[in-house]
Design an enzyme around this catalytic site. Sequence first.
Site, PDB file in Angstrom:
ATOM      1  N   ASP A 104      50.058 -19.435  35.257  1.00 29.36           N
ATOM      2  CA  ASP A 104      51.156 -20.154  34.617  1.00 29.36           C
ATOM      3  C   ASP A 104      52.355 -20.129  35.556  1.00 29.36           C
ATOM      4  O   ASP A 104      52.362 -19.400  36.548  1.00 29.36           O
ATOM      5  CB  ASP A 104      51.480 -19.616  33.227  1.00 29.36           C
TER       6      ASP A 104
ATOM      7  N   TYR B  51      55.955 -19.658  37.542  1.00 32.07           N
ATOM      8  CA  TYR B  51      56.929 -18.569  37.716  1.00 32.07           C
ATOM      9  C   TYR B  51      57.955 -18.651  36.586  1.00 32.07           C
ATOM     10  O   TYR B  51      58.334 -19.736  36.162  1.00 32.07           O
ATOM     11  CB  TYR B  51      57.643 -18.698  39.057  1.00 32.07           C
TER      12      TYR B  51
ATOM     13  N   PHE C 109      52.008 -21.435  42.762  1.00 29.62           N
ATOM     14  CA  PHE C 109      52.374 -20.559  43.880  1.00 29.62           C
ATOM     15  C   PHE C 109      53.599 -21.033  44.665  1.00 29.62           C
ATOM     16  O   PHE C 109      54.154 -20.285  45.458  1.00 29.62           O
ATOM     17  CB  PHE C 109      51.200 -20.338  44.848  1.00 29.62           C
TER      18      PHE C 109
END
Length: 224
Positions: free
Chosen positions: A64, A66, A77
């Site tokens: 999920d 940040y 990412f």
Amino acid sequence: MPPLAGEWLNALQGEFKKPYYHDLFQTINEEYQTKRIFPPADDIFNAFHFTPLDQVKVVILGQDPYHNQGQAHGLCFSVKKGVETPPSLVNIYQELHDDLGCYIPNNGYLEKWARQGVLLLNTVLTVRAHQANSHRNLGWEEFTDAAIRVLNDRDQPMVFILWGRPAQAKKRMLDNPAHLILEAPHPSPLSARRGFFGSRPFSQTNAFLESRNLTPIDWQIENI
């Protein structure tokens, strides 16, 4: 939430008519109106916007977004320019350096990968501020599973990079022999030394693409 477009819309428009998506849409809209939610609403579908369906060559699955201020922008990412590179991405860059010799950049903005056909897809597309996994089981998993099935069914060879158990759980949907599946522990500092380091996913991906007469990915993220 901004609509999908192009082939992604054609492939997934049936999902928008299903009861689970109606409930998901209502819930997410209410969350954005009453709480701090990441990424910004206009960025939710950026993975699909940045990497059209007919251009997908590599799929990297995240969990999920940040959940701290200013980080998430719809690509797993990746963080926005000017934001400190998160620990998991630091480890990804380290493996990229060890694998292909790429220098470690001063930013974590991965749009360059997405524009080359690397679909950076979280399995859950939104999250409450400072509450990891807070939008789990609202319906996003059903939607992104549908996207994964669409990709699996395509005959164009692609590489699925599955880091960590949540991503590897999707392997059951990947039964098309045209594709390559690469598995390794998650790049999180908690697990990277259990086999992520040394897994060489980037060179393996490019070797596979080249063996299918496809252009390899230029993985180097430049400094800004």
